[in-house]
Design a protein around this motif. Sequence first.
Motif, mmCIF file in Angstrom:
data_model
loop_
_atom_site.group_PDB
_atom_site.id
_atom_site.type_symbol
_atom_site.label_atom_id
_atom_site.label_comp_id
_atom_site.label_asym_id
_atom_site.label_seq_id
_atom_site.Cartn_x
_atom_site.Cartn_y
_atom_site.Cartn_z
ATOM 1 N N ASN A 180 0.761 -1.059 -0.109
ATOM 2 C CA ASN A 180 -0.110 0.193 0.003
ATOM 3 C C ASN A 180 0.888 1.239 -0.092
ATOM 4 O O ASN A 180 0.614 2.243 -0.644
ATOM 5 N N HIS A 181 2.070 1.159 0.527
ATOM 6 C CA HIS A 181 2.741 2.524 0.889
ATOM 7 C C HIS A 181 3.377 2.599 -0.552
ATOM 8 O O HIS A 181 3.443 3.927 -0.841
ATOM 9 N N GLU A 184 0.946 4.179 -3.073
ATOM 10 C CA GLU A 184 0.636 5.415 -2.768
ATOM 11 C C GLU A 184 1.980 6.421 -3.445
ATOM 12 O O GLU A 184 1.428 7.160 -4.370
#
Length: 295
Positions: A180-181, A184
Amino acid sequence: MLVTVGASEANAAIVDALCRPGDRVVVMEPGYRQVWGLALNRGCEVVAFELDAERGWAPDLEQLRRVATPGTRLIYVCNPNNPTGYILTEEEMAEIVGIAEDCGAWLVADEVYRGSERLTDRETPSFVGMTDRVIGVGSLSKSYGLSGLRIGWAVCRHPELAHLWRRHEYFAIATGRLDNHLAECALRASTRERLFERNRTCVRRGYELFSSWLEGQDGRLTALAPMASALAFVRYECDLPSVEVGDLFRRKASVLVAPGVFFGREGWFRINIGMDTGYLSQALDALSPVVAELR
């Protein structure tokens, strides 16, 4: 928006949430057959509408109108298309939306190849927002070139998205925190544009090399130039089934292609052309003597 473990989880959740045994599901062919298989496994009646090679892979929308009968549950399209690389015109998109609304179907748009355009830097328009009952599916795997992150998504403004969320929690609980990081970071506007630029460069260089090679195959192979994607869908001139042709290429050239029958079109194969040109050149050179043997 629901973030999923790749576009594959999004497609699985969509079919599980929306379809019941006996429902009619209409799919685009040739096309990526995940929704086709998921719907068959669900017990649905699956029918196709065709992209027409004689018209540059334009969709047969009259056929779509005939098969999308009242009560059709879901229409699936892939735009830009896998395996042909065809991009629907905005007029074709609007007509598909109208057909879905007329028969009361959900429209599922697989848009994982947006950003891989070969002929333009303009990103392919999305179906999302064109009607309430449309779900757009995306992924970091294709145009972003970040398949190892296993991040996809489903976008829909209808409350039905909540049913997908429940299935996501049951199937996977959550996507990876590190994934997820990094996702982003990739989706920030400046990074996103750099990734798309990288992808389009690979697509354009690869197609230039591939098209030159294709011209040297003495008419044994033909292909329509893809508008997008790192793929070419190739027709071969012999009577062998496409699975046998693919196996021949694997055994004699150590090159993997995807048989056309797996996309709903016999007599064709799909090859990835969006890789390092040195690597691609080796693969094409290895294929040439095997192609010459096709009868």
